[in-house]
Design an enzyme around this catalytic site. Structure first.
Site: not given
Ligand code: MC0
Length: 152
Positions: A19, A55, A72, A96, A146
């Site tokens: 997705h 979602e 999604q 993502h 992912e």
């Molecule tokens: C953050 N960054 C991204 C981004 N989110 N870059 C591209 N795409 C994204 N979606 C970048 C920011 O711009 C920043 O860059 C750096 O990563 C750190 O971001 P932050 O938000 O300040 O830092 P963190 O560490 O608090 O969070 C980032 C991180 C987090 C990716 C580690 O969002 C995470 O763990 N995501 C995974 C879980 C998730 O997203 N869940 C929601 C969908 P700079 O250059 O400013 O440092 S759930 C889902 O999808 C499930 C239900 C499913 O599919 O089944």
């Protein structure tokens, strides 16, 4: 660089685009846009409290491994969630991409050995009983990525 091959084929490797996740502020309005503009219908809707999202999965096409590819649509359920943070910083848009695999733990291990940060030590719960892990966007060319093992 690791010499361990990433598992390939339908039972271990990345076999399809599962997705594209899109962050939106109003899930119902976004669903209506994709329905009225393209004719895509919602196949599944749920709240994932762990991830902080409401979602909807819109099926785009089937694939030859029995899986499917979806859009999604993701609306945050709380302000401290990753999607709320993303919306505050970037506005609505692609959040993502997700690749399907037959063995999410094996795929994550193989990719992790190549120096990509795997954000989840153990697979978490994803859509419709799937098991998921995320890879750090900074190690993936700026794309939050992912891996998904579907429940089927
Ligand atoms: C953050 N960054 C991204 C981004 N989110 N870059 C591209 N795409 C994204 N979606 C970048 C920011 O711009 C920043 O860059 C750096 O990563 C750190 O971001 P932050 O938000 O300040 O830092 P963190 O560490 O608090 O969070 C980032 C991180 C987090 C990716 C580690 O969002 C995470 O763990 N995501 C995974 C879980 C998730 O997203 N869940 C929601 C969908 P700079 O250059 O400013 O440092 S759930 C889902 O999808 C499930 C239900 C499913 O599919 O089944």
């Amino acid at each position: 660089m690791s010499d361990t091959p990433i598992p390939t084929g339908p039972f271990g490797g990345l076999t399809r685009l599962d997705h594209v996740g899109i962050a939106c502020r109003d899930l119902d309005a976004s669903v209506e846009f994709y329905r009225s503009t393209y004719g895509f219908e919602v196949e599944h809707e749920e709240v994932n409290e762990e991830q902080g999202v409401r979602e909807a999965m819109l099926r785009i096409n089937g694939t030859d491994d029995g899986g499917a590819t979806y859009l999604q649509l993701l609306e945050p359920t709380r302000e401290d969630s990753p999607v709320a943070k993303f919306l505050a910083r970037n506005g609505e848009g692609v959040h993502h991409i997700a690749f399907g695999t037959g063995d999410v733990a094996a795929s994550a291990a193989g990719i992790g050995e190549r120096g990509v940060r795997v954000l989840d030590d153990e697979p978490r719960s994803g859509t419709a009983g799937s098991r998921i892990v995320f890879l750090h966007p900074k190690d993936c060319g700026g794309v939050l990525t992912e891996l998904v093992q579907s429940a089927h």
